[in-house]
Design an enzyme around this catalytic site. Structure first.
Site, PDB file in Angstrom:
ATOM      1  N   GLY A   1       5.386  -1.792  10.370  1.00  0.00           N
ATOM      2  CA  GLY A   1       4.912  -3.149  10.577  1.00  0.00           C
ATOM      3  C   GLY A   1       5.022  -3.976   9.307  1.00  0.00           C
ATOM      4  N   ALA A   2       4.174  -4.979   9.180  1.00  0.00           N
ATOM      5  CA  ALA A   2       4.128  -5.813   7.972  1.00  0.00           C
ATOM      6  C   ALA A   2       2.666  -5.990   7.601  1.00  0.00           C
ATOM      7  CB  ALA A   2       4.781  -7.171   8.230  1.00  0.00           C
ATOM      8  N   GLY A   3       2.287  -5.549   6.400  1.00  0.00           N
ATOM      9  CA  GLY A   3       0.886  -5.646   6.009  1.00  0.00           C
ATOM     10  C   GLY A   3       0.005  -4.873   6.980  1.00  0.00           C
TER      11      GLY A   3
ATOM     12  N   VAL B   1       7.399   3.677   1.833  1.00  0.00           N
ATOM     13  CA  VAL B   1       7.614   5.024   1.296  1.00  0.00           C
ATOM     14  C   VAL B   1       7.193   6.069   2.322  1.00  0.00           C
ATOM     15  CG1 VAL B   1       6.854   6.682  -0.454  1.00  0.00           C
ATOM     16  CG2 VAL B   1       7.473   4.357  -1.128  1.00  0.00           C
TER      17      VAL B   1
ATOM     18  N   ASP C   1      12.483  -3.553   1.770  1.00  0.00           N
ATOM     19  CA  ASP C   1      12.001  -2.441   2.590  1.00  0.00           C
ATOM     20  C   ASP C   1      13.093  -1.826   3.461  1.00  0.00           C
ATOM     21  OD1 ASP C   1       9.546  -2.869   1.482  1.00  0.00           O
ATOM     22  OD2 ASP C   1       8.680  -3.864   3.229  1.00  0.00           O
TER      23      ASP C   1
ATOM     24  N   LYS D   1      12.217  -1.865  11.195  1.00  0.00           N
ATOM     25  CA  LYS D   1      11.253  -2.830  10.654  1.00  0.00           C
ATOM     26  C   LYS D   1      11.735  -4.196  11.124  1.00  0.00           C
ATOM     27  CE  LYS D   1       9.135  -4.640   6.422  1.00  0.00           C
ATOM     28  NZ  LYS D   1       7.741  -4.164   6.466  1.00  0.00           N
TER      29      LYS D   1
ATOM     30  N   VAL E   1       0.826  -1.212   0.000  1.00  0.00           N
ATOM     31  CA  VAL E   1       0.000   0.000   0.000  1.00  0.00           C
ATOM     32  C   VAL E   1       0.860   1.261   0.000  1.00  0.00           C
ATOM     33  CG1 VAL E   1      -1.767   1.278   1.292  1.00  0.00           C
ATOM     34  CG2 VAL E   1      -1.897  -1.192   1.152  1.00  0.00           C
ATOM     35  N   GLY E   2       2.093   1.142   0.499  1.00  0.00           N
ATOM     36  CA  GLY E   2       2.973   2.305   0.528  1.00  0.00           C
ATOM     37  C   GLY E   2       3.542   2.624   1.894  1.00  0.00           C
ATOM     38  N   LYS E   3       3.499   1.661   2.827  1.00  0.00           N
ATOM     39  CA  LYS E   3       4.019   1.895   4.183  1.00  0.00           C
ATOM     40  C   LYS E   3       5.478   2.322   4.181  1.00  0.00           C
ATOM     41  CE  LYS E   3       3.452  -2.055   6.131  1.00  0.00           C
ATOM     42  NZ  LYS E   3       2.973  -2.727   4.896  1.00  0.00           N
TER      43      LYS E   3
END
Length: 242
Positions: free
Chosen positions: A113-115, A17, A51, A37, A13-15
């Site tokens: 986070g993740a997802g 960035v 990431d 992360k 989704v763009g976390k």
């Protein structure tokens, strides 16, 4: 502790960035902010496409990729499953330990986070359990178009039901041709959740530079609102330590 926990309504989704750009902007403003992360699947930490590497570039932190992300694996699955299939055991205690190590270097951390919040994360925790341990305000990154109202409102409700504070929502990947619908979604999300949408980050097509991303963040995200959270958290932390 201060900073933000950056989560999302979905994967891709763009976390990264958003997290990297916000950290980069705040570092330019003079804040001693790092990025973290804990778990990454799909790429090892050193892979420039992953990431951790992108967080390092966008934020401008001196931290090594394998310190930004201490647990990484190539298979693109939910972190718990990816680690299990690789025969690796990672617990909530493990990732909190590394979080505390990063806090020795920085005053605040922007944690990605993740997802989404219900993703199986460590062998004993979901993403939301990690967020609850840190008690950082959440930034929810969401898609800008069809389906986003439902996904975003559900994510916020789940976070609030677990005692978490949601600082705001950032809609990522907004295209000019869709702005009328994006604005309508923004209004509905705010009305239904009671949480402000703090930014409509544009869609980045093809290759893009760090400078382009940071300038977009400054232009399209309410940095001053997020800065209030950082200042308030720092004040509370200072008061509590006296």
């Amino acid at each position: 502790m201060s900073g933000f926990f950056i989560t999302a309504t979905d994967t891709e989704v763009g976390k990264t960035v958003v997290a990297g750009a916000l950290a980069g902007v705040f570092r330019e403003l003079g804040y001693n902010i790092g990025v973290y992360k804990a778990l990454q699947s799909g790429h090892v930490a050193s892979n420039p496409e992953g990431d951790a590497a992108r967080l390092k570039v966008l934020s401008g932190v001196p931290t090594k990729e394998d310190e930004i992300c201490p647990y990484s694996i190539e298979e693109p699955l939910a972190p718990r499953l990816a680690m299990k299939r690789a025969g690796r055991a990672v617990t909530l205690k493990d990732i909190i330990h590394h979080y505390n190590e990063r806090l020795k270097e920085f005053n605040s951390l922007f944690v990605e986070g993740a997802g989404g919040l219900a993703v199986p994360y460590t062998e004993d925790a979901l993403v939301i359990d990690f967020a609850k341990e840190l008690q950082l305000p959440l930034i929810v990154v969401a898609r800008p178009t069809l389906g986003t109202v439902n996904h975003t409102v559900l994510t916020i409700a789940y976070a609030k039901a677990n005692g978490l504070t949601v600082a705001g929502v950032i809609l990522s990947g907004c295209k000019e041709c869709e702005m009328e619908r994006v604005q309508e979604n923004k209004v509905m999300i705010e009305e239904l959740s009671g949480v402000p949408v703090l930014g409509l980050l544009p869609f980045f097509e093809g290759e893009f530079t760090k400078e382009e991303v940071l300038e977009s963040a400054k232009e399209y995200i309410m940095i001053s609102k997020l800065e209030e959270f950082i200042r308030n958290e720092s004040t509370v932390a200072h008061t509590s330590s006296n």
